[in-house]
Design a protein around this motif. Sequence first.
Motif, PDB file in Angstrom:
ATOM      1  N   PHE A  28       0.819  -1.218   0.000  1.00 33.97           N
ATOM      2  CA  PHE A  28       0.000   0.000   0.000  1.00 33.97           C
ATOM      3  C   PHE A  28       0.854   1.270   0.000  1.00 33.97           C
ATOM      4  O   PHE A  28       0.319   2.365  -0.170  1.00 33.97           O
ATOM      5  CB  PHE A  28      -0.953  -0.015   1.192  1.00 33.97           C
ATOM      6  N   SER A  29       2.143   1.127   0.197  1.00 33.63           N
ATOM      7  CA  SER A  29       3.011   2.293   0.036  1.00 33.63           C
ATOM      8  C   SER A  29       3.186   2.646  -1.433  1.00 33.63           C
ATOM      9  O   SER A  29       3.633   3.746  -1.770  1.00 33.63           O
ATOM     10  CB  SER A  29       4.375   2.035   0.680  1.00 33.63           C
ATOM     11  N   GLN A  30       2.812   1.702  -2.305  1.00 34.69           N
ATOM     12  CA  GLN A  30       2.936   1.920  -3.745  1.00 34.69           C
ATOM     13  C   GLN A  30       1.591   2.072  -4.439  1.00 34.69           C
ATOM     14  O   GLN A  30       1.527   2.606  -5.546  1.00 34.69           O
ATOM     15  CB  GLN A  30       3.695   0.740  -4.386  1.00 34.69           C
ATOM     16  N   VAL A  31       0.512   1.604  -3.817  1.00 38.49           N
ATOM     17  CA  VAL A  31      -0.814   1.662  -4.443  1.00 38.49           C
ATOM     18  C   VAL A  31      -1.815   2.196  -3.427  1.00 38.49           C
ATOM     19  O   VAL A  31      -1.590   2.151  -2.213  1.00 38.49           O
ATOM     20  CB  VAL A  31      -1.272   0.278  -4.947  1.00 38.49           C
ATOM     21  N   ASP A  32      -2.946   2.689  -3.936  1.00 38.24           N
ATOM     22  CA  ASP A  32      -4.000   3.211  -3.057  1.00 38.24           C
ATOM     23  C   ASP A  32      -5.010   2.140  -2.672  1.00 38.24           C
ATOM     24  O   ASP A  32      -5.705   2.272  -1.659  1.00 38.24           O
ATOM     25  CB  ASP A  32      -4.736   4.368  -3.748  1.00 38.24           C
ATOM     26  N   SER A  33      -5.108   1.102  -3.486  1.00 40.31           N
ATOM     27  CA  SER A  33      -6.063   0.032  -3.190  1.00 40.31           C
ATOM     28  C   SER A  33      -5.527  -1.286  -3.739  1.00 40.31           C
ATOM     29  O   SER A  33      -4.661  -1.295  -4.615  1.00 40.31           O
ATOM     30  CB  SER A  33      -7.435   0.341  -3.806  1.00 40.31           C
ATOM     31  N   LEU A  34      -6.057  -2.373  -3.208  1.00 41.70           N
ATOM     32  CA  LEU A  34      -5.661  -3.708  -3.635  1.00 41.70           C
ATOM     33  C   LEU A  34      -6.912  -4.467  -4.034  1.00 41.70           C
ATOM     34  O   LEU A  34      -7.738  -4.812  -3.189  1.00 41.70           O
ATOM     35  CB  LEU A  34      -4.942  -4.441  -2.499  1.00 41.70           C
ATOM     36  N   GLY A  35      -7.070  -4.670  -5.349  1.00 41.91           N
ATOM     37  CA  GLY A  35      -8.298  -5.303  -5.824  1.00 41.91           C
ATOM     38  C   GLY A  35      -9.520  -4.465  -5.531  1.00 41.91           C
ATOM     39  O   GLY A  35     -10.619  -4.992  -5.378  1.00 41.91           O
ATOM     40  N   GLY A  36      -9.327  -3.142  -5.416  1.00 48.90           N
ATOM     41  CA  GLY A  36     -10.442  -2.256  -5.110  1.00 48.90           C
ATOM     42  C   GLY A  36     -10.712  -2.082  -3.631  1.00 48.90           C
ATOM     43  O   GLY A  36     -11.637  -1.359  -3.252  1.00 48.90           O
ATOM     44  N   TRP A  37      -9.922  -2.723  -2.785  1.00 54.20           N
ATOM     45  CA  TRP A  37     -10.107  -2.650  -1.333  1.00 54.20           C
ATOM     46  C   TRP A  37      -9.047  -1.729  -0.726  1.00 54.20           C
ATOM     47  O   TRP A  37      -7.879  -1.767  -1.103  1.00 54.20           O
ATOM     48  CB  TRP A  37      -9.997  -4.041  -0.709  1.00 54.20           C
ATOM     49  N   SER A  38      -9.463  -0.920   0.247  1.00 56.84           N
ATOM     50  CA  SER A  38      -8.546   0.009   0.909  1.00 56.84           C
ATOM     51  C   SER A  38      -7.684  -0.726   1.936  1.00 56.84           C
ATOM     52  O   SER A  38      -7.930  -1.896   2.264  1.00 56.84           O
ATOM     53  CB  SER A  38      -9.343   1.117   1.599  1.00 56.84           C
ATOM     54  N   LEU A  39      -6.690  -0.027   2.467  1.00 56.17           N
ATOM     55  CA  LEU A  39      -5.818  -0.617   3.479  1.00 56.17           C
ATOM     56  C   LEU A  39      -6.618  -1.047   4.711  1.00 56.17           C
ATOM     57  O   LEU A  39      -6.401  -2.135   5.244  1.00 56.17           O
ATOM     58  CB  LEU A  39      -4.731   0.381   3.882  1.00 56.17           C
ATOM     59  N   ALA A  40      -7.539  -0.208   5.161  1.00 57.87           N
ATOM     60  CA  ALA A  40      -8.331  -0.542   6.347  1.00 57.87           C
ATOM     61  C   ALA A  40      -9.178  -1.791   6.103  1.00 57.87           C
ATOM     62  O   ALA A  40      -9.338  -2.635   6.993  1.00 57.87           O
ATOM     63  CB  ALA A  40      -9.218   0.628   6.734  1.00 57.87           C
ATOM     64  N   GLU A  41      -9.713  -1.926   4.886  1.00 57.87           N
ATOM     65  CA  GLU A  41     -10.543  -3.093   4.570  1.00 57.87           C
ATOM     66  C   GLU A  41      -9.700  -4.366   4.494  1.00 57.87           C
ATOM     67  O   GLU A  41     -10.115  -5.430   4.972  1.00 57.87           O
ATOM     68  CB  GLU A  41     -11.288  -2.849   3.251  1.00 57.87           C
ATOM     69  N   VAL A  42      -8.517  -4.265   3.900  1.00 60.84           N
ATOM     70  CA  VAL A  42      -7.617  -5.419   3.846  1.00 60.84           C
ATOM     71  C   VAL A  42      -7.152  -5.778   5.265  1.00 60.84           C
ATOM     72  O   VAL A  42      -7.036  -6.958   5.613  1.00 60.84           O
ATOM     73  CB  VAL A  42      -6.416  -5.136   2.924  1.00 60.84           C
ATOM     74  N   ALA A  43      -6.896  -4.762   6.087  1.00 64.64           N
ATOM     75  CA  ALA A  43      -6.517  -5.017   7.480  1.00 64.64           C
ATOM     76  C   ALA A  43      -7.638  -5.729   8.219  1.00 64.64           C
ATOM     77  O   ALA A  43      -7.383  -6.577   9.086  1.00 64.64           O
ATOM     78  CB  ALA A  43      -6.174  -3.698   8.173  1.00 64.64           C
TER      79      ALA A  43
END
Length: 273
Positions: free
Chosen positions: A54-69
């Motif tokens: 997430f230091s390189q992207v804003d989302s992962l598969g459309g999910w935010s850092l808080a959601e992935v956490a």
Amino acid sequence: MGERYALAEGLRAYGLIAGMWVRSSMTYRTSFVITVFGNLIVTALDFVAILLMFSQVDSLGGWSLAEVAFLYGLSATAFGIADLVLGSMDVLGGRIRDGSFDTLLVRPAPVLAQVGADHFALRRLGRITQGVAVLGYALVTVDVDWSAPKALLVPVMVVSGAAIFSALFVAGAAFQIFAQDAAEVQNAFTYGGTTLLQYPPTVFGKDLVRGVTFMLPLAFVNWVPAAYVLGRPYPIDLPEWTAFASPLVAVACCALAGLAWRAGLRSYRSTGS
């Protein structure tokens, strides 16, 4: 009545054996504390890897850092509980090879309780601590319109997820009896399963998502109910009520794992036979 007595005896035997290993590990308390801390650091590296992404992207598969956490915390906590309670079952293969499994069969205590408590390790509390910490961070930062059903689902996911992972440990141990070891196969579904669930389902192909939903229902540890909590569409069409199906899936998994364990014991042939 007989089943209740057997359950009580199993829990009593598990407690006695686990207590023995705890007393053994606490003999050298400094070493124990260092081991727990080391386990916490090692498991934390998994989440550090996600933070680096997430230091390189804003989302992962459309999910935010808080959601992935949120996904990560649920998976890590549920698996940590199962790993603490039954994580030592991967030593069963070694016992079968050296013949010591036969000793467990003749003891006046349920074999599953003996195997589950064998080499009970409090150091695994580090994994649970780390998972709870990430889950706490996620609950504070995630953008969710909380309601009573959504709030209730969080502890339900943790308990049900722990039961599902526990069923995998038992089923994996049963497979070791049939295969005369194969602990690596068990670890692929347990440790590999929790790693899979730490990432959003949208980053995986739909065939994999279907398999993890319908064949090996790990998705009910967090993916399916978490999608409901976060208001995210699930990659495959499911009725809305399936978000609350995790307890039913957990019961079914435990029942099937119990049948597999009994079948494994019936098929066991002593190394001396």
